[in-house]
Every structure is written in structure tokens, then in C-alpha cells.
Design a protein around this motif. Structure first.
Motif, PDB file in Angstrom:
ATOM      1  N   PRO A  22       0.818  -1.229   0.000  1.00 47.75           N
ATOM      2  CA  PRO A  22       0.000   0.000   0.000  1.00 47.75           C
ATOM      3  C   PRO A  22       0.848   1.274   0.000  1.00 47.75           C
ATOM      4  O   PRO A  22       0.508   2.251  -0.677  1.00 47.75           O
ATOM      5  N   ILE A  23       1.957   1.270   0.755  1.00 47.03           N
ATOM      6  CA  ILE A  23       2.834   2.442   0.814  1.00 47.03           C
ATOM      7  C   ILE A  23       3.501   2.668  -0.539  1.00 47.03           C
ATOM      8  O   ILE A  23       3.517   3.791  -1.068  1.00 47.03           O
ATOM      9  N   LEU A  24       4.065   1.581  -1.104  1.00 46.97           N
ATOM     10  CA  LEU A  24       4.741   1.700  -2.385  1.00 46.97           C
ATOM     11  C   LEU A  24       3.768   2.138  -3.474  1.00 46.97           C
ATOM     12  O   LEU A  24       4.106   2.965  -4.330  1.00 46.97           O
ATOM     13  N   PHE A  25       2.555   1.596  -3.429  1.00 49.57           N
ATOM     14  CA  PHE A  25       1.556   1.978  -4.431  1.00 49.57           C
ATOM     15  C   PHE A  25       1.238   3.468  -4.334  1.00 49.57           C
ATOM     16  O   PHE A  25       1.149   4.149  -5.358  1.00 49.57           O
ATOM     17  N   PHE A  26       1.064   3.954  -3.118  1.00 45.10           N
ATOM     18  CA  PHE A  26       0.721   5.367  -2.951  1.00 45.10           C
ATOM     19  C   PHE A  26       1.847   6.257  -3.469  1.00 45.10           C
ATOM     20  O   PHE A  26       1.596   7.269  -4.152  1.00 45.10           O
ATOM     21  N   LEU A  27       3.098   5.902  -3.153  1.00 44.95           N
ATOM     22  CA  LEU A  27       4.241   6.677  -3.652  1.00 44.95           C
ATOM     23  C   LEU A  27       4.287   6.690  -5.173  1.00 44.95           C
ATOM     24  O   LEU A  27       4.475   7.731  -5.799  1.00 44.95           O
ATOM     25  N   LEU A  28       4.105   5.520  -5.770  1.00 49.12           N
ATOM     26  CA  LEU A  28       4.149   5.425  -7.229  1.00 49.12           C
ATOM     27  C   LEU A  28       2.982   6.175  -7.862  1.00 49.12           C
ATOM     28  O   LEU A  28       3.135   6.803  -8.915  1.00 49.12           O
ATOM     29  N   ALA A  29       1.816   6.107  -7.221  1.00 48.78           N
ATOM     30  CA  ALA A  29       0.639   6.782  -7.759  1.00 48.78           C
ATOM     31  C   ALA A  29       0.849   8.289  -7.837  1.00 48.78           C
ATOM     32  O   ALA A  29       0.404   8.944  -8.782  1.00 48.78           O
ATOM     33  N   LEU A  30       1.546   8.850  -6.825  1.00 50.92           N
ATOM     34  CA  LEU A  30       1.770  10.291  -6.809  1.00 50.92           C
ATOM     35  C   LEU A  30       2.945  10.723  -7.676  1.00 50.92           C
ATOM     36  O   LEU A  30       2.919  11.807  -8.262  1.00 50.92           O
ATOM     37  N   THR A  31       3.979   9.879  -7.758  1.00 61.51           N
ATOM     38  CA  THR A  31       5.199  10.301  -8.449  1.00 61.51           C
ATOM     39  C   THR A  31       5.210   9.872  -9.924  1.00 61.51           C
ATOM     40  O   THR A  31       5.266  10.707 -10.817  1.00 61.51           O
ATOM     41  N   LEU A  32       5.118   8.572 -10.179  1.00 56.91           N
ATOM     42  CA  LEU A  32       5.201   8.091 -11.557  1.00 56.91           C
ATOM     43  C   LEU A  32       3.876   8.225 -12.303  1.00 56.91           C
ATOM     44  O   LEU A  32       3.834   8.673 -13.448  1.00 56.91           O
ATOM     45  N   LEU A  33       2.780   7.810 -11.657  1.00 56.04           N
ATOM     46  CA  LEU A  33       1.478   7.854 -12.322  1.00 56.04           C
ATOM     47  C   LEU A  33       0.859   9.249 -12.299  1.00 56.04           C
ATOM     48  O   LEU A  33      -0.075   9.526 -13.054  1.00 56.04           O
TER      49      LEU A  33
END
Length: 539
Positions: A22-33
Motif C-alpha cells: 500500500p505504501i509503495l503503491f501510494f508513492l508510485l501513484a503520486l510520483t510516476l502515475l
């Protein structure tokens, strides 16, 4: 009764990797996606629910309870604080006080590099020490925008400035809680805080100027950076050593604000720096009485919050206090005492309480509300009708970031009650003698998950102390490392990002703020990790 499972896959590292999804997904959602904060937090909540249910076996009704608990905690006290702080700022603008505030700041310096030190670093640190909980970011970021800073840069600068003060707000509670949860002497932990974080504090003013104007800015303002950096860190150090953590973020900012104002009467940079597009500062000068009146909302705010922080005032709301009845408590169904936390996270198995407390009077948000009411009363240009209209506008602007905060708090509470956050901590603790190198990462993750250094220490201080004993290093060092790592995580915690975006009118731009700040957060975390490891070899 459901017992937490810390290694559902029989491999602590693989279990931790799944716990971190969940943490990694949130980071990726804000930065890469580059998803909007509200969208990213909704999806992160879905991922957290599935992880807790399918991997860690948490009962669905307990997951629902943790979700409700997190959302309620996001509303009160966090959402309440943010709503009141932004309302106070809007009233100051509506009353016309900001024209005078801009003029008074111009008497210190028209140079925006000096202004960022005065507002984001000094005044922000003072608000952190007095209130914490996002108040300095909300107030100071909005102030910088009014002074002509670009919104995203204003938000980032205030987040970065918090690296110097986040460990000691409000009134030293993060350090106090860390010492209590870790079972170490407060004096010993204070010494370790001095050893780890005070060196980096010296350079935070220079970092802010470098972000704003590069190496040229540092060269042109080095006398200010030297005076304020050394003085701020020195007073923090002496306060920690002689008095403890409670006044660290009160005394140092006050002295530095006065010193900076006096210093700028005798020195000025080679040229005045203003960002492109920034409006020129007004040449009009204001009387002392007008300046005091203009800053009055923040004087009132400071006075009320300091009153709220006094032990005698807090004692009124204790279980046996005179005003204990003003603290409402609600046990969360299907969650309160229905989840058992196990060793080695705790010394012995115990049931986790899940009680939502609504402190009607003693909440920091109420202190800000009183400052709002006094500001309206003492400002002839503000009517109650105008104040009500500003509140409506504030609520309209903030409902999205407040919703995001509530959803992220739901993710945090699922992580805490399902044991996934503990799984990550235990896996990192498996590395043995190298553990001091990654010890601050646990605190960083704890604050990223919960948004609070206090909560991170509540979660992981005991784990840090236990691991320190197992590998033969200082317990106080690793508990302090958890705190310092957490401070660097606060720069990019979703709650902080949401507050900053709302304060500068960039709701929906959370991903941009995250991308601007993430690299600095990781660099500061790397410093804390390496320095902690070096200290562990010496102690």
C-alpha cells in the motif's frame, strides 16, 4: 479475539514486501502515475484492505472498524486543526492585515531569500513548537504565497523547513513519547537527538536558499545563513541539554527571529532577489501600532496555544480533572480490544484499544478557533457574517484535501491494527549488526504511514529499543534515530502534502509537491542513516 500475524508467508522479507505494497503503491501513484491525491489515497485504501484481508488474515469486520477509526481520527483532531488554521489565515487576508504584514516583512528585507528564512524556517519552527499537527505548514505556506512565492515552491519550502523543527513539536511530545515507549531516560534520548539531528539543522537555512536561488543565493546570503543556522542549532542544543525537549522549538525560533530582524538593519545582500513574476514589495511604511494589529491573529494564536500546552491546563482534562466531561470517547465496534498485539513488538501480548476521543475544549483546533473568534472580535473591518462566509469558502476549498487525509488515516490504521507496519519493522530488524544503518528508515516509514512522529514512536520505539539490546548498542540512540528518521519522513507524509496543497490553493497538485520534495527527504534520511550507523560504532 484476533492475533496479529507478522510473518504470514514464512519469510520475513517477503512478508514485509507484501506489507509495504500500500505504501509503495501510494508513492508510485503520486510520483510516476501523477494521480491526484484524492484518487491515489482511494486506491491505496483499496490495496490496504486487500493486503490486510488476503495476506495477513485480518477479519473483515475489524478492517471495517479500523477504516472507520482512521477516518474519524482524520476528521478529529487533524481535519479540525487544518480547517481552523486555514480559516484564521483567510480572515487575516479578508481583514486587509496582509498588506501591513507584507510591509512589516519588507522592513526586515525585501529579499525573498531572507523572507523564507524568517517565515518558513523561524516562524514555522515556532508554530511547530507551539502547535504542530500541520499548523506551521498551513500558515507559513499561505504567508509565502501572499509574499509573492510560487505556490508549489512555497509548499515545498515549508515542508523542507520542518526538517529542523519537526522532532520537537508540539512542546517536545515526539521525543517524550519516544523515550516513554522505548523505556529510555529522557535525558539520554535528548543527548542522542543532539548527536544525530542538530548537525543537519545547521544547514537547513542554506538548503532553503539553495532551493530558491541556487549556489548564487547561498554565496550572497552566507552571513545570514551562518548566523541563523549556528544560533538556531546552538540554542536548540543547549535547550535540549539543559531543559529537555519541551521548549526547543519555542526558544530557538524566538531568538532567531529577533536576531534576524536586528541583523538586517546593518547588513543587506549584494542584490535583492525576487522570483520572476513576484509583485514588488510596497514602499509604504506602517506604524508600530498598525504592525502589531496586523500580526495580532498570530500573536493571539500563539498565546492561546501556549496556554493549551501548559501542564496545569492539560490536567483539567485528565480522567479525574475538573473538565474531564468535555472529552468524549467512543469505543470502535469490532475493533476495540478485539485485536491482540504480540511480542516482540510488545513485551507481552495485549489487546489494542480503539477509542476515538473528541476533546471538545482541549483540542489544538479549539485553541485556533478561539484565536479566530478573538480576531473577529478585535477587528472592526470583520463582521460575523463575513467570518461565516470565509468559513464556508474554507470548507468548500478544503473538503478534497480533508477527505484525502481521512482516507490516508484509514490506510494507516489498517496498517497498525493488521500488524503490517510491525511486519516491515521486524523484517528490517533482521539484519543484525547493520541495523543502526537502517533504523531511521523504520521511523521514516512510520511517519509516512501515520503522518506523525508521535505515532511513529508509539509504533516503533519499543521495537528499536529491543533490537538495540539484541545487537548490543545504545537503546537511546536507536529510539532517537527512529524520531529523526520520522522527521525526514514528515516532509513527504501524505497528510503534510495534503495540508500544504490546500494552504497554497493547489488541491489536486499533491503529486507535483511530492515529486519536488521526495529527493530532499531521501537525501536527509540517508544522512541520518549513515550518521546513526557511525555513532553506533563509537558508542
Amino acid at each position: 479475539m484476533w492475533q496479529q500475524i507478522y510473518d504470514p508467508l514464512g519469510n520475513p522479507y517477503l512478508s514485509a514486501l507484501l506489507a509495504a505494497i500500500p505504501i509503495l503503491f501510494f508513492l508510485l501513484a503520486l510520483t510516476l502515475l501523477k494521480l491526484k491525491g484524492l484518487t491515489a489515497s482511494m486506491l491505496a485504501l483499496v490495496v490496504a484492505v486487500l493486503t490486510a484481508l488476503l495476506v495477513f488474515g485480518m477479519p473483515l469486520h475489524s478492517i471495517v472498524g479500523a477504516t472507520i477509526f482512521g477516518i474519524l481520527s482524520g476528521l478529529w483532531p487533524i481535519g479540525y486543526i487544518v480547517l481552523m488554521a486555514v480559516w484564521l489565515y483567510k480572515l487575516a487576508v479578508k481583514s486587509g492585515k496582509f498588506e501591513v504584514i507584507r510591509g512589516s516583512i519588507a522592513t526586515v528585507s525585501e529579499d525573498q531569500r531572507i523572507q523564507v528564512i524568517l517565515i518558513a524556517f523561524c516562524f514555522g519552527a515556532f508554530l511547530e513548537g507551539a502547535a504542530g499537527f500541520g499548523v506551521p505548514i498551513a500558515i507559513c505556506a499561505a504567508l509565502l504565497v501572499e509574499l509573492g512565492f510560487k505556490p508549489l515552491k512555497a509548499a515545498m519550502l515549508c515542508l523542507l523547513a520542518n526538517a529542523a523543527s519537526g522532532a520537537y513539536g508540539a512542546i517536545g511530545i515526539p521525543v517524550i513519547v519516544g523515550a516513554q515507549q522505548g523505556g529510555v531516560a529522557l535525558a539520554d534520548m535528548s543527548l542522542m537527538m543532539i548527536a544525530i539531528v542538530q548537525l543537519s539543522t545547521l544547514f537547513v537555512p542554506a538548503l532553503l536558499v539553495a532551493v530558491l536561488d541556487g549556489w548564487r543565493g547561498v554565496r550572497e546570503t552566507w552571513p545570514v545563513l551562518l548566523v541563523i543556522g549556528v544560533l538556531f542549532s546552538l540554542i536548540q542544543t543547549l535547550t535540549l541539554y539543559l531543559l529537555g525537549p519541551e521548549l526547543v522549538d519555542i526558544l530557538a525560533p524566538l531568538v532567531c527571529m529577533g536576531t534576524l530582524a536586528a541583523f538586517m538593519q546593518f547588513w543587506r545582500p549584494a542584490h535583492i532577489y525576487r522570483e520572476e513574476g513576484a509583485p514588488p514589495m510596497s514602499d509604504q511604511r506602517w506604524s508600530l501600532r498598525e504592525v502589531i494589529a496586523a500580526w495580532s491573529p498570530f500573536y493571539i494564536l500563539t498565546g492561546v496555544i501556549l496556554l493549551w500546552s501548559l501542564p496545569a491546563f492539560k490536567a483539567l482534562f485528565a480522567a479525574d480533572g475538573l473538565l474531564a466531561g468535555t472529552v468524549l470517547r467512543w469505543s470502535i465496534p469490532f475493533l476495540h480490544l478485539q485485536v491482540q498485539e504480540l511480542p516482540p513488538i510488545v513485551a507481552s501480548a495485549h489487546e489494542l484499544p480503539a477509542i476515538w476521543s473528541v476533546a471538545l475544549i482541549s483540542a489544538p483546533g479549539t485553541a485556533i478557533l478561539i484565536a479566530v473568534l478573538l480576531t473577529v472580535l478585535l477587528t472592526p473591518r470583520l463582521s460575523w457574517q463575513a467570518a461565516g462566509e470565509q468559513f464556508r469558502l474554507t470548507l468548500t476549498e478544503l473538503w478534497r484535501p480533508l477527505t484525502m487525509i481521512c482516507l490516508i488515516m484509514a490506510v494507516a490504521y489498517i496498517a497498525n491494527f493488521s500488524g503490517t507496519s510491525s511486519t516491515i519493522g521486524l523484517a528490517l530488524a533482521e539484519v543484525g549488526q547493520v541495523f543502526p544503518l537502517i533504523s531511521p528508515i523504520i521511523g521514516w516509514l512510520g511517519v509516512f504511514i501515520t503522518g506523525s512522529v508521535v505515532n511513529s514512536n508509539t509504533l516503533f520505539a519499543h521495537l528499536q529499543a529491543v533490537t538495540a539490546t539484541q545487537i548490543g548498542t545504545s537503546q537511546a540512540l536507536l529510539v532517537a534515530a527512529n524520531t529523526c528518521g520520522g522527521v525526514m519522513g514528515k516532509l513527504i507524509s501524505p497528510q503534510s502534502i495534503a495540508i500544504a496543497a490546500a494552504a497554497v490553493g493547489q488541491v489536486g497538485g499533491e503529486s507535483a509537491i511530492m515529486r519536488l520534495t521526495l529527493g530532499y527527504s531521501l537525501a536527509l534520511l540517508a544522512y541520518v542513516c549513515v550518521w546513526t550507523f557511525g555513532l553506533s560504532l563509537l558508542l
